[in-house]
Design an enzyme around this catalytic site. Structure first.
Site, PDB file in Angstrom:
ATOM      1  N   GLU A 121      32.542  28.958  42.514  1.00 38.33           N
ATOM      2  CA  GLU A 121      33.751  29.525  43.138  1.00 38.33           C
ATOM      3  C   GLU A 121      33.357  30.559  44.188  1.00 38.33           C
ATOM      4  O   GLU A 121      33.921  30.596  45.292  1.00 38.33           O
ATOM      5  CB  GLU A 121      34.638  30.191  42.088  1.00 38.33           C
ATOM      6  CG  GLU A 121      35.318  29.242  41.115  1.00 38.33           C
ATOM      7  CD  GLU A 121      35.872  29.999  39.923  1.00 38.33           C
ATOM      8  OE1 GLU A 121      36.152  31.205  40.070  1.00 38.33           O
ATOM      9  OE2 GLU A 121      36.000  29.409  38.840  1.00 38.33           O
ATOM     10  N   ASP A 150      34.283  30.022  47.980  1.00 43.25           N
ATOM     11  CA  ASP A 150      35.164  30.988  48.659  1.00 43.25           C
ATOM     12  C   ASP A 150      34.563  31.414  49.999  1.00 43.25           C
ATOM     13  O   ASP A 150      35.250  31.473  51.016  1.00 43.25           O
ATOM     14  CB  ASP A 150      35.378  32.204  47.748  1.00 43.25           C
ATOM     15  CG  ASP A 150      36.183  33.301  48.431  1.00 43.25           C
ATOM     16  OD1 ASP A 150      37.382  33.101  48.668  1.00 43.25           O
ATOM     17  OD2 ASP A 150      35.602  34.359  48.736  1.00 43.25           O
ATOM     18  N   ASP A 197      40.937  28.384  41.601  1.00 45.91           N
ATOM     19  CA  ASP A 197      39.498  28.567  41.385  1.00 45.91           C
ATOM     20  C   ASP A 197      38.766  27.225  41.415  1.00 45.91           C
ATOM     21  O   ASP A 197      37.633  27.136  41.906  1.00 45.91           O
ATOM     22  CB  ASP A 197      39.251  29.252  40.043  1.00 45.91           C
ATOM     23  CG  ASP A 197      39.659  30.715  40.038  1.00 45.91           C
ATOM     24  OD1 ASP A 197      39.869  31.279  41.132  1.00 45.91           O
ATOM     25  OD2 ASP A 197      39.774  31.285  38.934  1.00 45.91           O
ATOM     26  N   GLU A 234      37.988  26.112  44.973  1.00 51.00           N
ATOM     27  CA  GLU A 234      36.834  26.830  45.525  1.00 51.00           C
ATOM     28  C   GLU A 234      35.533  26.302  44.939  1.00 51.00           C
ATOM     29  O   GLU A 234      34.541  26.129  45.659  1.00 51.00           O
ATOM     30  CB  GLU A 234      36.970  28.325  45.246  1.00 51.00           C
ATOM     31  CG  GLU A 234      38.096  28.996  46.012  1.00 51.00           C
ATOM     32  CD  GLU A 234      38.228  30.470  45.700  1.00 51.00           C
ATOM     33  OE1 GLU A 234      38.794  31.183  46.541  1.00 51.00           O
ATOM     34  OE2 GLU A 234      37.773  30.908  44.625  1.00 51.00           O
TER      35      GLU A 234
END
Length: 243
Positions: free
Chosen positions: A41, A45, A114, A117
């Site tokens: 994640e 991101d 989440d 990502e």
């Protein structure tokens, strides 16, 4: 590896060379106690911010930095990531522990966001930036086509809500504190409160909605400014590890 993971790939529009990476991205920490998906994640991101930032930079050559930042924030956080997850149908494929499964974790916005990502991080590890970028931009293609700079100047309440949700803070409260003027030309004064930060701001307008938007704008400006100051302070005071 269970075939259900492979079944997800057509919806993603991406075929993994290393399918175990997809399994890892979809394995929530509640399932096995590890935090590997959270590492993905983190990576995803960062990659998503870069891909969308570059796309916006190219799409809006005359936009100011603040406009680009607000547009990017609307596309890479919370609400929109959840929308992407639902479009891809991720929920049934996320591996959860018994408690999360029982409480409906596969439908929880934060878990869905989440997972998006983490999958982006997995695609990057699987095939590198060009393939990952191509697929992410396909997911975002329709939204990017309809995006305009006007989106950066409207709906303070939505922007404030997304800012708070992305930091797992409670939603703001709005309360009318004063109504004045004649019936044909009333004005409203509204308080916007973010209890967890101990902040209260007031806005005045010719309607309740206008007053709420003004108060939300003041609140958002204060929160973003405080966040920037905290980040600067963290950088200045971090002794680092290099000597």
């Amino acid at each position: 590896m269970h075939n259900s993971y492979l079944d997800l790939q057509p919806a993603l529009g991406y075929q993994f060379q290393q399918p175990d990476l997809l399994q890892l991205a979809l394995t929530h920490r509640s399932h096995n106690g590890t935090h590997n998906s959270e590492r993905m994640e983190f990576l995803g991101d960062s990659i998503l911010n870069f891909i969308i930032g570059e796309a916006l930079f190219e799409q809006f050559p005359d936009a100011r930095e603040g406009q680009l930042s607000r547009l990017r924030a609307s596309l890479v956080k919370g609400v929109y990531l959840t929308r992407v997850a639902k479009q891809l149908g991720l929920g049934p494929y996320i591996l959860l522990g018994p408690g999360e499964l029982k409480s409906g974790g596969s439908r929880r916005d934060s878990i869905l966001a989440d997972a998006v990502e983490a999958i982006i991080g997995a695609m990057y590890l699987d095939a590198g930036m060009p393939s990952c970028k191509r697929q992410v931009l396909e997911w975002y293609a329709d939204r990017l086509k309809t995006l305009s700079l006007e989106d950066t100047t409207k709906d303070n309440k939505t922007r404030l809500q997304e800012w708070l949700q992305s930091r797992k803070l409670a939603l703001p409260g709005y309360e009318i504190v004063d109504i004045g003027g004649q019936s044909h030309s009333q004005h409203f004064e509204v308080e916007c409160t973010v209890s967890e930060r101990g902040l209260v701001f007031r806005g005045k307008g010719q309607s309740r909605r206008q007053a709420e938007q003004i108060a939300a704008g003041k609140m958002l400006a204060e929160l973003e400014n405080a966040g920037n100051q905290d980040a600067t302070l963290s950088i200045e005071t971090d002794p680092g590890t290099d000597n």
